[in-house]
Design a protein around this motif. Structure first.
Motif, PDB file in Angstrom:
ATOM      1  N   SER A 135       2.045 -83.089  84.263  1.00 37.51           N
ATOM      2  CA  SER A 135       1.070 -83.999  83.669  1.00 37.51           C
ATOM      3  C   SER A 135       0.938 -83.454  82.411  1.00 37.51           C
ATOM      4  O   SER A 135       0.592 -83.983  81.316  1.00 37.51           O
ATOM      5  CB  SER A 135      -0.211 -84.059  84.439  1.00 37.51           C
ATOM      6  OG  SER A 135      -1.153 -84.768  83.899  1.00 37.51           O
ATOM      7  N   GLU A 136       0.644 -81.927  82.419  1.00 42.25           N
ATOM      8  CA  GLU A 136       0.440 -81.251  80.948  1.00 42.25           C
ATOM      9  C   GLU A 136       1.668 -81.644  80.050  1.00 42.25           C
ATOM     10  O   GLU A 136       1.499 -81.809  78.776  1.00 42.25           O
ATOM     11  CB  GLU A 136       0.246 -79.746  81.432  1.00 42.25           C
ATOM     12  CG  GLU A 136      -1.103 -79.197  81.651  1.00 42.25           C
ATOM     13  CD  GLU A 136      -1.972 -79.457  80.563  1.00 42.25           C
ATOM     14  OE1 GLU A 136      -1.995 -79.319  79.623  1.00 42.25           O
ATOM     15  OE2 GLU A 136      -3.186 -79.958  81.099  1.00 42.25           O
ATOM     16  N   ARG A 176       3.821 -84.146  80.093  1.00 44.12           N
ATOM     17  CA  ARG A 176       3.570 -85.555  79.697  1.00 44.12           C
ATOM     18  C   ARG A 176       2.503 -85.736  78.617  1.00 44.12           C
ATOM     19  O   ARG A 176       2.690 -86.525  77.668  1.00 44.12           O
ATOM     20  CB  ARG A 176       3.274 -86.437  80.864  1.00 44.12           C
ATOM     21  CG  ARG A 176       3.342 -87.711  80.840  1.00 44.12           C
ATOM     22  CD  ARG A 176       2.797 -88.503  81.804  1.00 44.12           C
ATOM     23  NE  ARG A 176       1.418 -88.290  82.237  1.00 44.12           N
ATOM     24  CZ  ARG A 176       0.161 -88.599  81.821  1.00 44.12           C
ATOM     25  NH1 ARG A 176       0.214 -89.411  80.645  1.00 44.12           N
ATOM     26  NH2 ARG A 176      -0.815 -88.099  82.206  1.00 44.12           N
ATOM     27  N   GLU A 177       1.383 -85.359  78.655  1.00 46.20           N
ATOM     28  CA  GLU A 177       0.281 -85.487  77.962  1.00 46.20           C
ATOM     29  C   GLU A 177       0.638 -84.802  76.715  1.00 46.20           C
ATOM     30  O   GLU A 177       0.353 -85.320  75.368  1.00 46.20           O
ATOM     31  CB  GLU A 177      -1.223 -84.817  78.379  1.00 46.20           C
ATOM     32  CG  GLU A 177      -1.422 -85.708  79.341  1.00 46.20           C
ATOM     33  CD  GLU A 177      -2.877 -84.899  80.257  1.00 46.20           C
ATOM     34  OE1 GLU A 177      -3.348 -84.265  79.397  1.00 46.20           O
ATOM     35  OE2 GLU A 177      -3.331 -85.565  81.034  1.00 46.20           O
ATOM     36  N   ARG A 178       1.086 -83.752  76.587  1.00 42.39           N
ATOM     37  CA  ARG A 178       1.579 -82.694  75.152  1.00 42.39           C
ATOM     38  C   ARG A 178       2.429 -83.264  74.176  1.00 42.39           C
ATOM     39  O   ARG A 178       2.474 -83.248  73.177  1.00 42.39           O
ATOM     40  CB  ARG A 178       1.549 -81.442  75.595  1.00 42.39           C
ATOM     41  CG  ARG A 178       0.434 -80.414  76.041  1.00 42.39           C
ATOM     42  CD  ARG A 178       0.439 -79.145  76.118  1.00 42.39           C
ATOM     43  NE  ARG A 178      -0.562 -78.521  76.611  1.00 42.39           N
ATOM     44  CZ  ARG A 178      -0.939 -77.093  76.759  1.00 42.39           C
ATOM     45  NH1 ARG A 178       0.099 -76.501  76.192  1.00 42.39           N
ATOM     46  NH2 ARG A 178      -1.953 -76.645  77.311  1.00 42.39           N
ATOM     47  N   VAL A 179       3.565 -83.711  75.045  1.00 44.08           N
ATOM     48  CA  VAL A 179       4.673 -84.269  74.143  1.00 44.08           C
ATOM     49  C   VAL A 179       4.676 -85.700  73.990  1.00 44.08           C
ATOM     50  O   VAL A 179       5.516 -86.276  73.273  1.00 44.08           O
ATOM     51  CB  VAL A 179       5.987 -83.755  75.167  1.00 44.08           C
ATOM     52  CG1 VAL A 179       7.461 -84.264  74.511  1.00 44.08           C
ATOM     53  CG2 VAL A 179       6.118 -82.361  75.421  1.00 44.08           C
ATOM     54  N   GLY A 180       3.979 -86.525  75.018  1.00 43.75           N
ATOM     55  CA  GLY A 180       3.719 -87.897  74.751  1.00 43.75           C
ATOM     56  C   GLY A 180       4.954 -88.759  75.387  1.00 43.75           C
ATOM     57  O   GLY A 180       5.556 -89.717  74.549  1.00 43.75           O
ATOM     58  N   ILE A 181       5.244 -88.284  76.667  1.00 38.99           N
ATOM     59  CA  ILE A 181       6.485 -89.016  77.072  1.00 38.99           C
ATOM     60  C   ILE A 181       5.858 -89.276  78.737  1.00 38.99           C
ATOM     61  O   ILE A 181       4.925 -89.110  79.063  1.00 38.99           O
ATOM     62  CB  ILE A 181       7.713 -88.055  77.571  1.00 38.99           C
ATOM     63  CG1 ILE A 181       7.110 -86.888  78.087  1.00 38.99           C
ATOM     64  CG2 ILE A 181       8.279 -87.843  76.010  1.00 38.99           C
ATOM     65  CD1 ILE A 181       8.459 -86.026  78.260  1.00 38.99           C
ATOM     66  N   HIS A 182       6.658 -90.100  79.306  1.00 34.14           N
ATOM     67  CA  HIS A 182       6.327 -90.988  80.565  1.00 34.14           C
ATOM     68  C   HIS A 182       6.656 -89.660  81.452  1.00 34.14           C
ATOM     69  O   HIS A 182       7.200 -88.682  81.384  1.00 34.14           O
ATOM     70  CB  HIS A 182       7.496 -92.039  81.015  1.00 34.14           C
ATOM     71  CG  HIS A 182       7.367 -92.997  79.958  1.00 34.14           C
ATOM     72  ND1 HIS A 182       6.136 -94.146  80.235  1.00 34.14           N
ATOM     73  CD2 HIS A 182       7.942 -93.883  79.084  1.00 34.14           C
ATOM     74  CE1 HIS A 182       6.484 -94.893  79.413  1.00 34.14           C
ATOM     75  NE2 HIS A 182       7.399 -94.791  78.628  1.00 34.14           N
ATOM     76  N   LYS A 183       5.754 -89.953  82.613  1.00 32.51           N
ATOM     77  CA  LYS A 183       6.092 -89.127  83.713  1.00 32.51           C
ATOM     78  C   LYS A 183       7.278 -88.732  84.328  1.00 32.51           C
ATOM     79  O   LYS A 183       7.586 -87.418  84.569  1.00 32.51           O
ATOM     80  CB  LYS A 183       5.015 -89.392  84.811  1.00 32.51           C
ATOM     81  CG  LYS A 183       4.997 -88.450  86.264  1.00 32.51           C
ATOM     82  CD  LYS A 183       3.823 -89.101  87.157  1.00 32.51           C
ATOM     83  CE  LYS A 183       3.891 -88.169  88.340  1.00 32.51           C
ATOM     84  NZ  LYS A 183       2.969 -88.651  89.309  1.00 32.51           N
ATOM     85  N   ALA A 196       9.225 -86.485  81.890  1.00 28.90           N
ATOM     86  CA  ALA A 196       8.570 -85.145  82.118  1.00 28.90           C
ATOM     87  C   ALA A 196       8.992 -84.369  83.385  1.00 28.90           C
ATOM     88  O   ALA A 196       9.415 -83.258  83.272  1.00 28.90           O
ATOM     89  CB  ALA A 196       6.841 -84.974  82.000  1.00 28.90           C
TER      90      ALA A 196
END
Length: 98
Positions: free
Chosen positions: A11-12, A14-21, A24
């Motif tokens: 989740s981290e 995904r959020e930091r890089v801006g990609i789908h789960k 990630a």
């Protein structure tokens, strides 16, 4: 103390890089597989600058003793994964990082 579990790490990322789960998850799985193969299969160290180094340590067989019964027994030889934190990372843990 908080334990960062695999799903939280995904989740981290995904959020930091801006990609789908799924992406990630694939990235994390690939990274862990690379480290595992390099260290455990090939016997190479994996060094991450300013973070630390993963290495394989071989422990020879030795005699141990049961603390309750005082009975001796053989501890099998084995390989272990060891992590050596980088000095910069150690400093940050100790609170000396700016």
């Amino acid at each position: 103390m908080k334990v960062l579990k695999r799903e939280s790490l995904v989740s981290e990322i995904r959020e930091r890089v801006g990609i789908h789960k799924e992406e990630a998850t694939d990235i994390l799985d690939a990274f862990l597989k690379i480290v595992e193969e390099e260290v455990m299969d090939k016997g190479n160290d994996v060094a991450l600058v300013n973070f630390g180094r993963f290495s394989r340590v071989h422990k020879r067989a030795r005699m141990g003793r049961n603390p309750k019964t005082k009975e001796p027994f053989e501890i099998q030889e084995r390989s272990l994964l060891k992590f050596h934190p980088a000095n910069k990372f150690k400093s940050r843990i100790e609170g000396n990082y700016e």
